[in-house]
Design an enzyme around this catalytic site. Sequence first.
Site, PDB file in Angstrom:
ATOM      1  CG  HIS A  68      -2.106  -0.561   1.770  1.00 28.06           C
ATOM      2  ND1 HIS A  68      -2.808  -0.966  -0.300  1.00 28.06           N
ATOM      3  CD2 HIS A  68      -2.427  -2.303   1.774  1.00 28.06           C
ATOM      4  CE1 HIS A  68      -3.688  -2.301   0.025  1.00 28.06           C
ATOM      5  NE2 HIS A  68      -3.518  -2.549   1.712  1.00 28.06           N
ATOM      6  CG  HIS A 176       0.779  -8.624   3.275  1.00 28.84           C
ATOM      7  ND1 HIS A 176       0.467  -7.023   2.067  1.00 28.84           N
ATOM      8  CD2 HIS A 176       0.297  -9.558   2.553  1.00 28.84           C
ATOM      9  CE1 HIS A 176      -0.595  -8.191   1.935  1.00 28.84           C
ATOM     10  NE2 HIS A 176      -0.960  -8.716   1.668  1.00 28.84           N
ATOM     11  CG  HIS A 178      -3.175  -6.318   9.382  1.00 30.86           C
ATOM     12  ND1 HIS A 178      -3.534  -5.702   8.923  1.00 30.86           N
ATOM     13  CD2 HIS A 178      -1.658  -6.567   8.468  1.00 30.86           C
ATOM     14  CE1 HIS A 178      -3.677  -4.783   8.201  1.00 30.86           C
ATOM     15  NE2 HIS A 178      -2.334  -5.200   7.765  1.00 30.86           N
TER      16      HIS A 178
END
Length: 266
Positions: A68, A176, A178
Amino acid sequence: MRILFIGDVMGEAGQEMFVETVPVLKRSLHPQLTIANGENATRGRGINEKVYKKLLKAGADVITMGNHTWDNQEIQEFIGSTKKLIRPANFSAGQVPGKGYTIVNVNGTKVGVLDMQGRVFMNPSDDPFAVAEEIISQLEKETPVIFVDFHGEATSEKEAFAWNFDGRVSAVVGTHTHVQTNDARILPQGTAFLSDVGFTGPYDGILGMRRSSVIRRFKNQMPTRFEVETSGGQTLGAVVIDVDDQTGRAKKIRNIRVDPDHPFME
């Protein structure tokens, strides 16, 4: 050398959890270097300069990014002027702003921090193995202490990367997904490894997003706008790694979770 690494800081909830908890961790653990992944820090996607400075003020020494990175266009205006914010090194070489690694001086010891992104189930990027080989070969000339944030979806790709560079880097820690994994270990040649450190943000969301939106998407498969959860408890995922300054080999690795079910005991 003790390195504290904080998983993906997500939205305002993640920012506040970071500001509240990281100083406590630092007082208790006494890390010489604190690194945080900030790719979700501004409204869950990307980072802007205000939030970047907020995380530095709260205790981060280096901030890494991920898939992101470019979701908040403001990053393009300042990423090229700082050594404390790095994006995946295998983003189209020479085509995008910023750098994929940095070297920081910690009490006279140089530490290389490298950011990589996986290719399995991720947006297209250059070969992380080939790009890392080139960069690590350069970093090895300056320091044996090298930390890698490997931002990827597939556990197998993260494990393969760590084994491939075992003994040449001090640590490979995944980001990434989580979700903090329970596979922290030190590989035979001295590289500390953890598939995923977890994230920092809403504990009662689904990977940090509002539950209702995520559940609705799974049930009807219709396009859904995901937003960061704003209610409920908060979580922080981290790992602390002890590294021999002279050899770069990891000596100890320990997972850390701070949330309502895992209060941190100083």
